[in-house]
Design a protein around this motif. Structure first.
Motif, PDB file in Angstrom:
ATOM      1  N   ARG A 137       0.839  -1.208   0.000  1.00 47.48           N
ATOM      2  CA  ARG A 137       0.000   0.000   0.000  1.00 47.48           C
ATOM      3  C   ARG A 137       0.871   1.254   0.000  1.00 47.48           C
ATOM      4  NH1 ARG A 137      -5.020  -0.525   4.222  1.00 47.48           N
ATOM      5  NH2 ARG A 137      -5.998  -2.318   3.266  1.00 47.48           N
ATOM      6  N   LYS A 189      -5.235   5.791   8.460  1.00 48.14           N
ATOM      7  CA  LYS A 189      -6.098   4.629   8.271  1.00 48.14           C
ATOM      8  C   LYS A 189      -7.124   4.496   9.389  1.00 48.14           C
ATOM      9  CE  LYS A 189      -4.689   0.411   9.349  1.00 48.14           C
ATOM     10  NZ  LYS A 189      -5.712  -0.024  10.256  1.00 48.14           N
ATOM     11  N   ASP A 206      -8.806   6.814  10.649  1.00 48.02           N
ATOM     12  CA  ASP A 206      -9.895   7.773  10.443  1.00 48.02           C
ATOM     13  C   ASP A 206     -10.600   7.646   9.093  1.00 48.02           C
ATOM     14  OD1 ASP A 206      -9.223   8.899  12.913  1.00 48.02           O
ATOM     15  OD2 ASP A 206      -7.807  10.294  11.969  1.00 48.02           O
ATOM     16  N   ASP A 207      -9.880   7.169   8.072  1.00 46.58           N
ATOM     17  CA  ASP A 207     -10.403   7.159   6.716  1.00 46.58           C
ATOM     18  C   ASP A 207     -10.193   5.795   6.061  1.00 46.58           C
ATOM     19  OD1 ASP A 207     -11.042  10.041   6.487  1.00 46.58           O
ATOM     20  OD2 ASP A 207      -8.873  10.282   6.685  1.00 46.58           O
ATOM     21  N   GLU A 208     -11.015   5.511   5.044  1.00 43.53           N
ATOM     22  CA  GLU A 208     -10.835   4.295   4.261  1.00 43.53           C
ATOM     23  C   GLU A 208      -9.707   4.511   3.261  1.00 43.53           C
ATOM     24  OE1 GLU A 208     -13.468   1.610   1.229  1.00 43.53           O
ATOM     25  OE2 GLU A 208     -14.480   2.536   2.937  1.00 43.53           O
ATOM     26  N   PHE A 209      -8.873   3.492   3.071  1.00 44.26           N
ATOM     27  CA  PHE A 209      -7.731   3.586   2.162  1.00 44.26           C
ATOM     28  C   PHE A 209      -8.207   3.778   0.728  1.00 44.26           C
ATOM     29  CE2 PHE A 209      -4.567   1.679  -0.660  1.00 44.26           C
ATOM     30  CZ  PHE A 209      -3.451   2.407  -0.292  1.00 44.26           C
ATOM     31  N   ASP A 210      -7.742   4.858   0.104  1.00 40.98           N
ATOM     32  CA  ASP A 210      -8.071   5.173  -1.284  1.00 40.98           C
ATOM     33  C   ASP A 210      -6.910   5.986  -1.846  1.00 40.98           C
ATOM     34  OD1 ASP A 210      -8.960   6.266  -3.688  1.00 40.98           O
ATOM     35  OD2 ASP A 210     -10.935   6.785  -2.924  1.00 40.98           O
TER      36      ASP A 210
END
Length: 77
Positions: free
Chosen positions: A17, A58, A60-64
């Protein structure tokens, strides 16, 4: 110029990632960045900082990848 640091969890296997984000940033913003460095971590961390300011975590937010690139682009000087 701007410095980006990607901290990723080694035991979790997040290197792929981190490399994906690094490649996307260097491909789209490379000439405007001083460096995009990878920093090893643990405990599930995956975080992206721009000049010391967190832009992605990660927790707090979805991986994009595209969203991360957009967040970095907004902060590039």
């Amino acid at each position: 110029m701007t410095h980006v640091e990607i901290e990723y969890c080694v035991p979790c296997g997040f290197l792929d990632r981190a490399e994906d984000v690094q490649h996307a940033l260097l491909t789209s913003l490379g000439e405007r960045l001083d460096a995009v460095t990878l920093r090893t971590g643990d405990h599930g961390v995956f975080r992206v900082d721009v000049d010391g300011e967190m832009v992605f975590d990660k927790a707090d937010d979805e991986f994009d990848v595209d969203a991360i690139v957009r967040e970095v682009r907004e902060r590039v000087r």
